[in-house]
Design an enzyme around this catalytic site. Structure first.
Site, PDB file in Angstrom:
ATOM      1  N   GLU A   1       0.627  -1.575   0.172  1.00  0.00           N
ATOM      2  CA  GLU A   1      -0.372  -0.180   0.107  1.00  0.00           C
ATOM      3  C   GLU A   1       0.703   1.103   0.340  1.00  0.00           C
ATOM      4  O   GLU A   1       1.742   1.050   0.275  1.00  0.00           O
ATOM      5  CB  GLU A   1      -0.944  -0.150   1.060  1.00  0.00           C
ATOM      6  CG  GLU A   1      -1.905   1.132   1.174  1.00  0.00           C
ATOM      7  CD  GLU A   1      -2.844   1.381   2.794  1.00  0.00           C
ATOM      8  OE1 GLU A   1      -3.909   1.508   2.749  1.00  0.00           O
ATOM      9  OE2 GLU A   1      -1.769   0.358   3.749  1.00  0.00           O
TER      10      GLU A   1
ATOM     11  N   LYS B   1      -9.861   0.077  -2.259  1.00  0.00           N
ATOM     12  CA  LYS B   1     -10.103  -0.293  -0.422  1.00  0.00           C
ATOM     13  C   LYS B   1     -11.531   0.096  -0.364  1.00  0.00           C
ATOM     14  O   LYS B   1     -11.903   1.521  -0.073  1.00  0.00           O
ATOM     15  CB  LYS B   1      -9.402   1.065  -0.107  1.00  0.00           C
ATOM     16  CG  LYS B   1      -8.889   0.271   1.351  1.00  0.00           C
ATOM     17  CD  LYS B   1      -7.618   1.000   2.137  1.00  0.00           C
ATOM     18  CE  LYS B   1      -7.595   0.320   3.413  1.00  0.00           C
ATOM     19  NZ  LYS B   1      -5.935   1.956   4.072  1.00  0.00           N
TER      20      LYS B   1
ATOM     21  N   CYS C   1      -4.833  -3.449   2.634  1.00  0.00           N
ATOM     22  CA  CYS C   1      -4.963  -2.992   4.300  1.00  0.00           C
ATOM     23  C   CYS C   1      -5.646  -3.753   5.261  1.00  0.00           C
ATOM     24  O   CYS C   1      -6.138  -4.710   5.944  1.00  0.00           O
ATOM     25  CB  CYS C   1      -3.778  -1.387   4.435  1.00  0.00           C
ATOM     26  SG  CYS C   1      -3.368  -1.572   6.353  1.00  0.00           S
TER      27      CYS C   1
END
Length: 281
Positions: free
Chosen positions: A42, A114, A156
């Site tokens: 990321e 995301k 993440c």
């Protein structure tokens, strides 16, 4: 087929980050003509920075865009490249944190924004993280056919949401990438156990490329420990600290055997997860 995760210590300076990634790709240990999947962490090209910096670099058009630089790296080094995340304009003054998958000719195969934004309090020097001030949550999941298998995409903080991983498995995922920048505090507590749990639950290979170390003059510390976990939950390879490569070969026979011997998808008596709409901030 080989997969390679690059552990980085990225900064707010894209040219420096690009130079490091290019240097590592030039030295990538690989067999000639073997298909290669590379996963970046990321924020690999831009770590940190205020809203203005993210917006200034959020275009996916033009020869000097972050998108173009990633595409050029995939083509030059002849790798399938999961390019970590880059900021992409959302239209409401914020940006999406987008992960883009390129083929070995630099063409886009798929992308993912995301879904889960890191709005939490952590007992570290930063204290409070509010990604939603800068980023806009995505609205879809993504599974992309590749020569390595059907590849599910996450980023993440998504790692904490098992429903997303189950949804990816139900859409055919065989390997799932987790480009990440876990904080040092949360990484020490939960990173390994969550990655292994997601691999066991989904019976997928989990490919987790992480940021490591102190960033931007020590303003942020990340955990590292990039790792490849097989469908049985075994850590195949990892890099606890430092920067560099984590590599392994995918065993499709192992994946098939795990799923045949323990058919958890057929046994599951709960309804499939459904993605809820997220209202704009």
């Amino acid at each position: 087929m080989q997969v390679s995760l690059l552990q980085c210590q990225s900064s707010r300076k894209p040219p420096e980050n690009l130079a490091f990634i290019a240097q590592q790709l030039a030295q990538l240990p690989r067999a000639a003509d073997e298909p290669q999947l590379v996963v970046l962490p990321e924020c690999s090209l831009l770590f940190g920075g205020h809203e203005g910096e993210q917006l200034a670099l959020s275009s996916t058009e033009g020869a000097d865009s972050l998108f173009a630089h990633l595409a050029a790296l995939a083509k030059k080094y002849h790798v399938y490249l999961a390019g970590g995340t880059i900021p992409v304009t959302s239209g409401d003054g914020r940006v999406y944190s987008r992960s883009i998958l390129f083929d070995d000719q630099g063409s886009e195969l798929g992308s993912y924004d995301k879904l889960h934004l890191f709005d939490v309090d952590v007992s570290d020097n930063t204290g409070a993280y509010r990604e939603s001030d800068t980023f806009c949550a995505g609205e879809r999941i993504s599974v992309v056919p590749t020569p390595f298998g059907h590849l599910g995409m996450t980023v993440c903080y998504d790692l904490r949401f098992a429903d997303l991983f189950r949804a990816l498995r139900l859409q055919g995922a065989e390997l799932i990438i987790v480009p990440a920048a876990f904080t040092k505090v949360t990484g020490a507590a939960h990173w390994e156990v969550l990655l292994r749990a997601r691999a066991i639950e989904t019976q997928c290979y989990i490919l987790a490329a992480a940021q490591w170390g102190a960033h931007n003059e020590g303003g942020r510390q990340t955990w590292g420990q990039s790792m490849i976990v097989d469908p049985w939950g075994k850590i195949v390879a990892q890099l606890p600290e430092g920067t560099g490569w984590v590599q392994a070969k995918l065993d499709k026979q192992l994946l098939a055997k795990v799923r045949q011997d323990m058919p958890v998808c057929q046994h599951n008596r709960f309804a499939a997860p459904q993605l809820l709409a997220t209202p704009r901030k």
